[in-house]
Design a protein around this motif. Structure first.
Motif, mmCIF file in Angstrom:
data_model
loop_
_atom_site.group_PDB
_atom_site.id
_atom_site.type_symbol
_atom_site.label_atom_id
_atom_site.label_comp_id
_atom_site.label_asym_id
_atom_site.label_seq_id
_atom_site.Cartn_x
_atom_site.Cartn_y
_atom_site.Cartn_z
ATOM 1 N N ARG A 63 21.841 5.748 -27.789
ATOM 2 C CA ARG A 63 22.376 4.516 -28.688
ATOM 3 C C ARG A 63 24.029 4.741 -28.335
ATOM 4 O O ARG A 63 24.759 3.731 -28.073
ATOM 5 C CB ARG A 63 22.365 4.889 -30.039
ATOM 6 C CG ARG A 63 21.085 4.450 -30.570
ATOM 7 C CD ARG A 63 20.719 4.487 -31.909
ATOM 8 N NE ARG A 63 21.239 5.562 -32.605
ATOM 9 C CZ ARG A 63 20.283 6.530 -33.001
ATOM 10 N NH1 ARG A 63 19.068 6.492 -32.569
ATOM 11 N NH2 ARG A 63 20.842 7.639 -33.534
ATOM 12 N N LEU A 64 24.606 5.949 -28.117
ATOM 13 C CA LEU A 64 25.930 5.881 -27.925
ATOM 14 C C LEU A 64 26.497 5.477 -26.702
ATOM 15 O O LEU A 64 27.363 4.880 -26.220
ATOM 16 C CB LEU A 64 26.381 7.485 -28.091
ATOM 17 C CG LEU A 64 26.396 8.045 -29.546
ATOM 18 C CD1 LEU A 64 26.609 9.556 -29.540
ATOM 19 C CD2 LEU A 64 27.678 7.410 -30.437
ATOM 20 N N ALA A 65 25.511 6.001 -25.496
ATOM 21 C CA ALA A 65 25.863 5.360 -24.390
ATOM 22 C C ALA A 65 25.648 4.000 -24.146
ATOM 23 O O ALA A 65 26.390 3.345 -23.281
ATOM 24 C CB ALA A 65 24.757 6.136 -23.192
ATOM 25 N N VAL A 72 30.273 10.255 -24.361
ATOM 26 C CA VAL A 72 29.079 10.552 -23.947
ATOM 27 C C VAL A 72 28.665 10.133 -22.500
ATOM 28 O O VAL A 72 28.059 10.873 -21.750
ATOM 29 C CB VAL A 72 27.968 9.608 -24.985
ATOM 30 C CG1 VAL A 72 26.891 9.442 -24.492
ATOM 31 C CG2 VAL A 72 28.290 10.401 -26.378
ATOM 32 N N MET A 73 29.216 9.124 -22.078
ATOM 33 C CA MET A 73 29.033 8.442 -20.670
ATOM 34 C C MET A 73 29.319 9.519 -19.729
ATOM 35 O O MET A 73 28.706 9.509 -18.513
ATOM 36 C CB MET A 73 29.999 7.443 -20.567
ATOM 37 C CG MET A 73 29.431 6.422 -19.166
ATOM 38 S SD MET A 73 27.630 5.830 -19.593
ATOM 39 C CE MET A 73 27.986 4.458 -20.775
ATOM 40 N N GLU A 74 30.230 10.461 -19.936
ATOM 41 C CA GLU A 74 30.746 11.591 -18.962
ATOM 42 C C GLU A 74 29.496 12.245 -18.594
ATOM 43 O O GLU A 74 29.446 12.503 -17.312
ATOM 44 C CB GLU A 74 31.694 12.361 -19.309
ATOM 45 C CG GLU A 74 33.163 11.843 -19.689
ATOM 46 C CD GLU A 74 34.020 12.945 -20.518
ATOM 47 O OE1 GLU A 74 33.786 14.165 -20.133
ATOM 48 O OE2 GLU A 74 34.962 12.534 -20.947
ATOM 49 N N LEU A 100 22.892 1.289 -18.428
ATOM 50 C CA LEU A 100 23.660 1.534 -19.623
ATOM 51 C C LEU A 100 24.868 0.803 -19.756
ATOM 52 O O LEU A 100 25.543 0.800 -20.807
ATOM 53 C CB LEU A 100 23.815 3.124 -19.769
ATOM 54 C CG LEU A 100 22.670 3.867 -19.985
ATOM 55 C CD1 LEU A 100 23.250 5.334 -19.800
ATOM 56 C CD2 LEU A 100 21.636 3.678 -20.949
ATOM 57 N N LEU A 101 25.159 0.243 -18.615
ATOM 58 C CA LEU A 101 26.733 -0.393 -18.637
ATOM 59 C C LEU A 101 26.539 -1.846 -19.065
ATOM 60 O O LEU A 101 25.751 -2.647 -18.662
ATOM 61 C CB LEU A 101 27.442 -0.129 -17.284
ATOM 62 C CG LEU A 101 27.506 1.145 -16.886
ATOM 63 C CD1 LEU A 101 27.969 1.170 -15.363
ATOM 64 C CD2 LEU A 101 28.491 1.812 -17.840
ATOM 65 N N GLY A 102 27.562 -2.397 -19.831
ATOM 66 C CA GLY A 102 27.730 -3.838 -20.119
ATOM 67 C C GLY A 102 29.345 -3.893 -20.188
ATOM 68 O O GLY A 102 30.105 -3.430 -20.822
ATOM 69 N N ARG A 103 29.530 -5.176 -19.733
ATOM 70 C CA ARG A 103 30.794 -5.460 -19.439
ATOM 71 C C ARG A 103 31.743 -5.601 -20.877
ATOM 72 O O ARG A 103 32.635 -4.840 -21.076
ATOM 73 C CB ARG A 103 31.093 -7.013 -18.873
ATOM 74 C CG ARG A 103 32.503 -7.431 -18.677
ATOM 75 C CD ARG A 103 32.899 -8.746 -18.023
ATOM 76 N NE ARG A 103 32.445 -9.786 -18.832
ATOM 77 C CZ ARG A 103 33.429 -10.413 -19.541
ATOM 78 N NH1 ARG A 103 34.604 -9.941 -19.558
ATOM 79 N NH2 ARG A 103 32.826 -11.492 -20.189
#
Length: 234
Positions: A63-65, A72-74, A100-103
Motif C-alpha cells: 500500500r505504501l509503495a 518504502v520505494m528505496e 508500482l509507479l504512477g505519475r
C-alpha cells in the motif's frame, strides 16, 4: 516473522553517511496467514531504534509503495550489495517495482516530501547559529535535493538511483541552501515545472501485480490451525 526482503537504506545507501551516522534497515515480512482470521489483526510494522530497523508487513508495504512513498520505494531499488535478506518472494517484489509507479503519486510523494523539508528548513532558520540546528538544516536541505532529483528521475525515466553519483555535490548544496533557505525555492519551482510535463510513467500504478504477489504470499504462509474442542465436540 517471515522476512521476505531487507536491506540497508538511508544515508548509507545514498552515500551521504559520515562517521557516527546510524545504519538504517528496512524490510518486508509476511505475517502467518491464519493470524488475519481472528478478532485482532497482526501488527503491520515492527520498528526498533537499537538497531534502527523498520519491517513492514507485506500488505502495508504494498500500500505504501503504491502510494509512492519514497522511503518504502528505496527497498526495491537498492544496489545489490546493500541487500541483507533476499528470498524468492523478495526477488519477485523487486521484479514488479515498475508496476508500482504512477505519475500523480510519484509527483505528490516526492515533491510533497521535499516541500516538507523546505518548511522544516524555514522553521529552523532562527536558530541557525546553533551547531546542532545548523546540522539539521543541512540535513533537511540534502533530503530536499535528493527527493527532488529522485522524483524527477522516476518521472522522466521510470528508474530510481539510490546511491548518489556525486554525494559531495549534494553535501555542498545542503550547506549552501542552509545558509539561505530561500535558495531552495528555485529547485522546487524547476521540479514542479518538470512534474507538470509529460513523463514516462502511467497516470496510475498497476495494482494487479502487487495483488497477485500478495495472494501468493498469503497462500505460502497459510498453515491451518488445529480445530478447537468446541468444534470437534459439535
Amino acid at each position: 516473522m517471515n522476512v521476505l526482503l531487507s536491506g540497508i537504506v538511508g544515508s548509507t545507501a545514498y552515500g551521504l553517511a559520515h562517521e557516527g551516522s546510524d545504519i538504517d534497515r528496512l524490510g518486508v515480512f509476511a505475517a502467518p496467514t491464519h493470524a488475519f482470521h481472528g478478532l485482532h489483526r497482526p501488527p503491520e510494522s515492527h520498528v526498533t531504534t537499537v538497531p534502527d530497523s523498520t519491517l513492514h508487513e507485506a500488505a502495508k508495504w504494498c500500500r505504501l509503495a503504491l502510494g509512492g512513498n519514497p522511503t518504502v520505494m528505496e527497498l526495491v531499488w537498492l544496489p545489490e550489495d546493500l541487500y541483507e535478506m533476499r528470498t524468492a518472494f523478495g526477488d519477485e517484489l523487486i521484479g514488479l517495482r515498475r508496476s508500482l509507479l504512477g505519475r500523480g503519486r510519484v509527483r505528490n510523494a516526492y515533491f510533497g516530501y521535499a516541500t516538507q523539508q523546505f518548511r522544516k528548513l524555514q522553521s529552523r532558520r532562527s536558530g541557525a547559529s546553533s551547531p546542532e540546528v545548523r546540522g539539521r538544516m543541512e540535513k533537511h536541505a540534502r533530503h530536499l535535493i535528493r527527493l527532488l532529483e529522485q522524483g524527477q528521475e522516476l518521472h522522466s525515466t521510470g528508474e530510481l538511483t539510490i546511491r548518489l553519483p556525486d554525494p559531495e555535490r549534494v553535501r555542498d548544496l545542503g550547506a549552501w541552501i542552509a545558509d539561505r533557505p530561500e535558495r531552495a525555492e528555485d529547485f522546487l519551482s524547476r521540479a514542479e515545472h518538470l512534474f507538470d510535463q509529460p513523463g514516462v510513467l502511467p497516470e496510475q500504478p498497476d495494482e494487479r501485480p502487487a495483488q497477485d504477489w500478495l495472494l501468493r504470499v498469503r497462500a505460502a504462509y497459510y498453515t491451518p490451525e488445529p480445530v478447537g474442542e468446541a468444534v470437534r465436540s459439535a
